[in-house]
Write a protein that holds these residues in place. Structure first.
Motif, PDB file in Angstrom:
ATOM      1  N   ALA A 101      -1.822   5.566  12.916  1.00 35.24           N
ATOM      2  CA  ALA A 101      -0.290   5.306  13.128  1.00 35.24           C
ATOM      3  C   ALA A 101       0.385   5.460  12.027  1.00 35.24           C
ATOM      4  CB  ALA A 101      -0.131   3.928  13.952  1.00 35.24           C
ATOM      5  N   ALA A 102       1.680   5.972  12.037  1.00 36.84           N
ATOM      6  CA  ALA A 102       2.537   5.984  10.967  1.00 36.84           C
ATOM      7  C   ALA A 102       2.992   4.643  10.524  1.00 36.84           C
ATOM      8  CB  ALA A 102       3.714   6.824  10.915  1.00 36.84           C
ATOM      9  N   PRO A 103       3.359   4.342   9.352  1.00 35.68           N
ATOM     10  CA  PRO A 103       3.593   2.735   8.869  1.00 35.68           C
ATOM     11  C   PRO A 103       5.138   2.688   9.264  1.00 35.68           C
ATOM     12  CG  PRO A 103       3.588   4.267   7.024  1.00 35.68           C
ATOM     13  CD  PRO A 103       3.050   4.930   7.951  1.00 35.68           C
ATOM     14  N   TYR A 104       5.994   3.709   9.472  1.00 33.76           N
ATOM     15  CA  TYR A 104       7.578   3.378   9.682  1.00 33.76           C
ATOM     16  C   TYR A 104       7.850   4.705  10.559  1.00 33.76           C
ATOM     17  CZ  TYR A 104       7.630   6.325   5.532  1.00 33.76           C
ATOM     18  OH  TYR A 104       7.375   7.492   4.650  1.00 33.76           O
ATOM     19  N   PRO A 105       9.184   4.474  11.122  1.00 34.33           N
ATOM     20  CA  PRO A 105       9.736   5.355  12.068  1.00 34.33           C
ATOM     21  C   PRO A 105       9.812   6.719  11.500  1.00 34.33           C
ATOM     22  CG  PRO A 105      10.801   3.418  12.314  1.00 34.33           C
ATOM     23  CD  PRO A 105      10.017   3.212  11.129  1.00 34.33           C
ATOM     24  N   GLY A 106       9.389   7.457  12.161  1.00 29.24           N
ATOM     25  CA  GLY A 106       9.270   9.246  11.669  1.00 29.24           C
ATOM     26  C   GLY A 106       8.528  10.170  12.604  1.00 29.24           C
ATOM     27  N   LYS A 107       7.911  10.993  11.743  1.00 30.32           N
ATOM     28  CA  LYS A 107       7.103  11.922  12.216  1.00 30.32           C
ATOM     29  C   LYS A 107       5.840  12.198  11.563  1.00 30.32           C
ATOM     30  CE  LYS A 107      10.241  13.363  15.311  1.00 30.32           C
ATOM     31  NZ  LYS A 107      10.204  13.226  16.740  1.00 30.32           N
ATOM     32  N   ILE A 108       4.788  12.605  12.296  1.00 28.13           N
ATOM     33  CA  ILE A 108       3.543  13.098  11.628  1.00 28.13           C
ATOM     34  C   ILE A 108       3.383  14.558  11.554  1.00 28.13           C
ATOM     35  CG2 ILE A 108       1.026  12.946  11.933  1.00 28.13           C
ATOM     36  CD1 ILE A 108       1.457  10.066  13.298  1.00 28.13           C
ATOM     37  N   ILE A 109       3.336  15.188  10.317  1.00 26.71           N
ATOM     38  CA  ILE A 109       3.095  16.461  10.335  1.00 26.71           C
ATOM     39  C   ILE A 109       1.674  16.950   9.982  1.00 26.71           C
ATOM     40  CG2 ILE A 109       4.032  18.430   8.870  1.00 26.71           C
ATOM     41  CD1 ILE A 109       5.965  16.336   7.564  1.00 26.71           C
ATOM     42  N   PRO A 110       1.143  17.653  10.845  1.00 32.73           N
ATOM     43  CA  PRO A 110      -0.313  18.288  10.896  1.00 32.73           C
ATOM     44  C   PRO A 110       0.184  19.506   9.785  1.00 32.73           C
ATOM     45  CG  PRO A 110       0.609  18.300  13.302  1.00 32.73           C
ATOM     46  CD  PRO A 110       1.571  18.092  12.294  1.00 32.73           C
ATOM     47  N   VAL A 111      -0.879  19.614   8.804  1.00 30.74           N
ATOM     48  CA  VAL A 111      -1.080  20.658   7.996  1.00 30.74           C
ATOM     49  C   VAL A 111      -2.392  21.186   8.028  1.00 30.74           C
ATOM     50  CG1 VAL A 111       1.018  20.077   6.498  1.00 30.74           C
ATOM     51  CG2 VAL A 111      -1.211  19.112   6.087  1.00 30.74           C
ATOM     52  N   ASP A 112      -2.652  22.465   8.426  1.00 28.42           N
ATOM     53  CA  ASP A 112      -3.769  23.172   8.434  1.00 28.42           C
ATOM     54  C   ASP A 112      -4.049  23.787   6.939  1.00 28.42           C
ATOM     55  OD1 ASP A 112      -6.266  24.643   8.684  1.00 28.42           O
ATOM     56  OD2 ASP A 112      -5.638  25.211  10.835  1.00 28.42           O
ATOM     57  N   LEU A 113      -4.832  23.300   6.246  1.00 27.53           N
ATOM     58  CA  LEU A 113      -4.782  23.894   4.683  1.00 27.53           C
ATOM     59  C   LEU A 113      -5.525  25.278   4.642  1.00 27.53           C
ATOM     60  CD1 LEU A 113      -6.150  20.724   3.053  1.00 27.53           C
ATOM     61  CD2 LEU A 113      -3.908  21.680   2.945  1.00 27.53           C
ATOM     62  N   GLY A 160      -2.993  28.377   2.089  1.00 24.61           N
ATOM     63  CA  GLY A 160      -3.694  28.771   0.623  1.00 24.61           C
ATOM     64  C   GLY A 160      -4.451  27.692   0.165  1.00 24.61           C
ATOM     65  N   GLY A 161      -5.061  26.631   1.080  1.00 24.61           N
ATOM     66  CA  GLY A 161      -5.830  25.745   0.688  1.00 24.61           C
ATOM     67  C   GLY A 161      -5.392  24.601  -0.204  1.00 24.61           C
ATOM     68  N   LYS A 162      -4.049  24.462  -0.274  1.00 26.70           N
ATOM     69  CA  LYS A 162      -3.621  23.409  -1.137  1.00 26.70           C
ATOM     70  C   LYS A 162      -2.183  22.881  -0.732  1.00 26.70           C
ATOM     71  CE  LYS A 162      -2.503  21.823  -5.948  1.00 26.70           C
ATOM     72  NZ  LYS A 162      -2.620  22.401  -7.350  1.00 26.70           N
ATOM     73  N   VAL A 163      -1.823  21.778  -0.601  1.00 28.76           N
ATOM     74  CA  VAL A 163      -0.536  21.282  -0.148  1.00 28.76           C
ATOM     75  C   VAL A 163      -0.443  20.115  -1.177  1.00 28.76           C
ATOM     76  CG1 VAL A 163       0.721  20.142   1.331  1.00 28.76           C
ATOM     77  CG2 VAL A 163      -0.544  22.075   1.893  1.00 28.76           C
ATOM     78  N   ILE A 164       1.034  20.076  -1.708  1.00 29.02           N
ATOM     79  CA  ILE A 164       1.437  18.919  -2.664  1.00 29.02           C
ATOM     80  C   ILE A 164       2.400  18.162  -2.161  1.00 29.02           C
ATOM     81  CG2 ILE A 164       2.511  18.386  -4.881  1.00 29.02           C
ATOM     82  CD1 ILE A 164       1.738  21.199  -6.020  1.00 29.02           C
ATOM     83  N   CYS A 165       2.203  16.756  -2.039  1.00 32.82           N
ATOM     84  CA  CYS A 165       3.105  15.944  -1.076  1.00 32.82           C
ATOM     85  C   CYS A 165       3.534  14.672  -2.166  1.00 32.82           C
ATOM     86  CB  CYS A 165       2.174  15.555   0.244  1.00 32.82           C
ATOM     87  SG  CYS A 165       0.568  14.752  -0.008  1.00 32.82           S
ATOM     88  N   GLN A 166       4.392  13.980  -1.336  1.00 32.73           N
ATOM     89  CA  GLN A 166       4.845  12.591  -2.186  1.00 32.73           C
ATOM     90  C   GLN A 166       3.610  11.839  -1.920  1.00 32.73           C
ATOM     91  OE1 GLN A 166       7.047  11.762  -3.613  1.00 32.73           O
ATOM     92  NE2 GLN A 166       9.229  12.896  -3.221  1.00 32.73           N
ATOM     93  N   GLY A 207      -8.576  21.997   0.135  1.00 27.28           N
ATOM     94  CA  GLY A 207      -9.793  22.376   1.099  1.00 27.28           C
ATOM     95  C   GLY A 207      -9.312  23.491   2.134  1.00 27.28           C
ATOM     96  N   ASP A 208      -9.941  23.130   3.419  1.00 28.70           N
ATOM     97  CA  ASP A 208      -9.884  24.086   4.472  1.00 28.70           C
ATOM     98  C   ASP A 208      -9.737  23.545   5.622  1.00 28.70           C
ATOM     99  OD1 ASP A 208     -12.334  23.397   4.946  1.00 28.70           O
ATOM    100  OD2 ASP A 208     -13.212  25.296   4.692  1.00 28.70           O
ATOM    101  N   GLY A 209      -9.556  22.222   5.894  1.00 31.90           N
ATOM    102  CA  GLY A 209      -9.227  21.469   6.966  1.00 31.90           C
ATOM    103  C   GLY A 209      -8.078  20.816   7.341  1.00 31.90           C
ATOM    104  N   LEU A 210      -7.856  20.021   8.447  1.00 30.16           N
ATOM    105  CA  LEU A 210      -6.677  19.519   8.920  1.00 30.16           C
ATOM    106  C   LEU A 210      -6.330  18.337   8.119  1.00 30.16           C
ATOM    107  CD1 LEU A 210      -6.640  20.057  12.667  1.00 30.16           C
ATOM    108  CD2 LEU A 210      -4.824  20.820  11.135  1.00 30.16           C
ATOM    109  N   ALA A 211      -5.263  18.137   7.768  1.00 23.63           N
ATOM    110  CA  ALA A 211      -4.715  17.006   7.332  1.00 23.63           C
ATOM    111  C   ALA A 211      -3.418  16.619   7.858  1.00 23.63           C
ATOM    112  CB  ALA A 211      -4.787  17.100   5.617  1.00 23.63           C
ATOM    113  N   PHE A 212      -2.871  15.153   7.822  1.00 23.07           N
ATOM    114  CA  PHE A 212      -1.754  14.677   8.507  1.00 23.07           C
ATOM    115  C   PHE A 212      -0.890  13.966   7.484  1.00 23.07           C
ATOM    116  CE2 PHE A 212      -5.121  15.293  11.627  1.00 23.07           C
ATOM    117  CZ  PHE A 212      -4.587  15.955  12.466  1.00 23.07           C
ATOM    118  N   LEU A 213       0.268  14.250   7.471  1.00 25.77           N
ATOM    119  CA  LEU A 213       1.359  13.576   6.646  1.00 25.77           C
ATOM    120  C   LEU A 213       2.392  12.813   7.589  1.00 25.77           C
ATOM    121  CD1 LEU A 213       2.113  16.450   4.167  1.00 25.77           C
ATOM    122  CD2 LEU A 213       0.225  14.872   4.129  1.00 25.77           C
TER     123      LEU A 213
END
Length: 266
Positions: A95-107, A111-117, A155-161
């Motif tokens: 679960a997300a820790p505060y109101p908002g959205k969950i973003i699925p990203v398929d690396l 390009g195999g890389k995402v930069i995030c807060q 990587g080459d998998g799924l991540a969730f922001l």
């Protein structure tokens, strides 16, 4: 790098979302400590240094260095691995820790890389590497508001922001430039050029309420933007809270300070 586990998932909810991950026998997901909401019987938990992508070949020192880098971003030394140790498919939810959205990203599609807060990572398939990404420009480090150290997911998998408010995905054309409040920039693909830009006008900077600097991003690439950073929400809550510990008059009351006097709070 070891291939990430191929997991299935389902998002539940609208503004208070959680993600349900389906694990086949032997499959695993990783998450920050405290992110798990619920899990079915048969799923085992293990606390590890870093993100667990190094395996036995990385050695204890390598794992310690990787975990130590996470401390720089304000995260814990440890992460939690959730593995399906039973028979058949099992589910674990985060679960997300505060109101908002969950973003699925398929690396594998980005390009195999995402930069995030640094505080936006929620969970990922095991095999996704969670590290730090230093910004090269000093201006970003000293004036960016959100800090010049960001997380990188590789990587080459799924991540969730997760991020606050409404999430807007913007695909930038080559050379296309966008100015964003530093707290509203959630993530970007590796090809996006990122910098900090001074607002320019002194009057706007000091009285506009939007701070002195913007994050500027230049394409090509994709950026994700949040409409309500948690820091902005927290500032509003703090500003609206009674500052002297006295009784409140009620949300939205027109009495304000006069109401406090009438209530006997001096």
């Amino acid at each position: 790098m070891k291939n990430a586990h191929e997991i299935e998932y389902k998002l539940h909810g609208d503004d208070m979302q959680f993600v349900e991950i389906e694990l086949d026998p032997g499959e695993s997901a990783i998450a920050e400590a405290g992110g798990m909401m619920m899990m079915e019987d048969g799923i085992g938990m293990e606390t590890i240094f870093g993100d667990g992508t190094g395996g036995a070949t990385k050695g204890f020192l390598g794992k310690l260095v990787g975990a130590g880098k996470r401390v720089i971003t304000g995260e814990s030394l440890f992460m939690t691995v959730f593995t399906n140790e039973g028979q058949g498919k099992k589910h674990v939810s985060f679960a997300a820790p505060y109101p908002g959205k969950i973003i699925p990203v398929d690396l594998s599609e980005l390009g195999g890389k995402v930069i995030c807060q640094k505080d936006s990572f929620l969970c990922a398939a095991k095999g996704v590497s969670i590290g730090i990404d230093f910004q090269k420009k000093l201006g970003t480090g000293f004036f960016g508001g959100e800090g010049f150290i960001m997380q990188k997911l590789e990587g080459d998998g799924l991540a969730f922001l997760h991020a606050g408010g409404t999430i807007h995905r913007r695909d930038l054309k080559p050379g296309e430039k966008l100015r964003i409040d530093t707290g509203c920039l959630v993530a970007m693909t590796k090809d996006v050029d990122y910098d900090i830009e001074f607002v320019g006008k002194v009057k706007t900077a000091f009285f506009g309420g939007e701070g002195l600097f913007f994050a500027t991003v230049r394409g090509p690439g994709t950026v994700w933007i949040q409409s309500l950073p948690f820091s902005r929400l927290a500032d509003r809550i703090f500003a609206s809270a009674p500052q002297t510990g006295g009784r409140g008059v009620g949300e939205g009351s027109i009495l304000g300070g006069i109401g406090n006097i009438l209530n006997g709070d001096n």
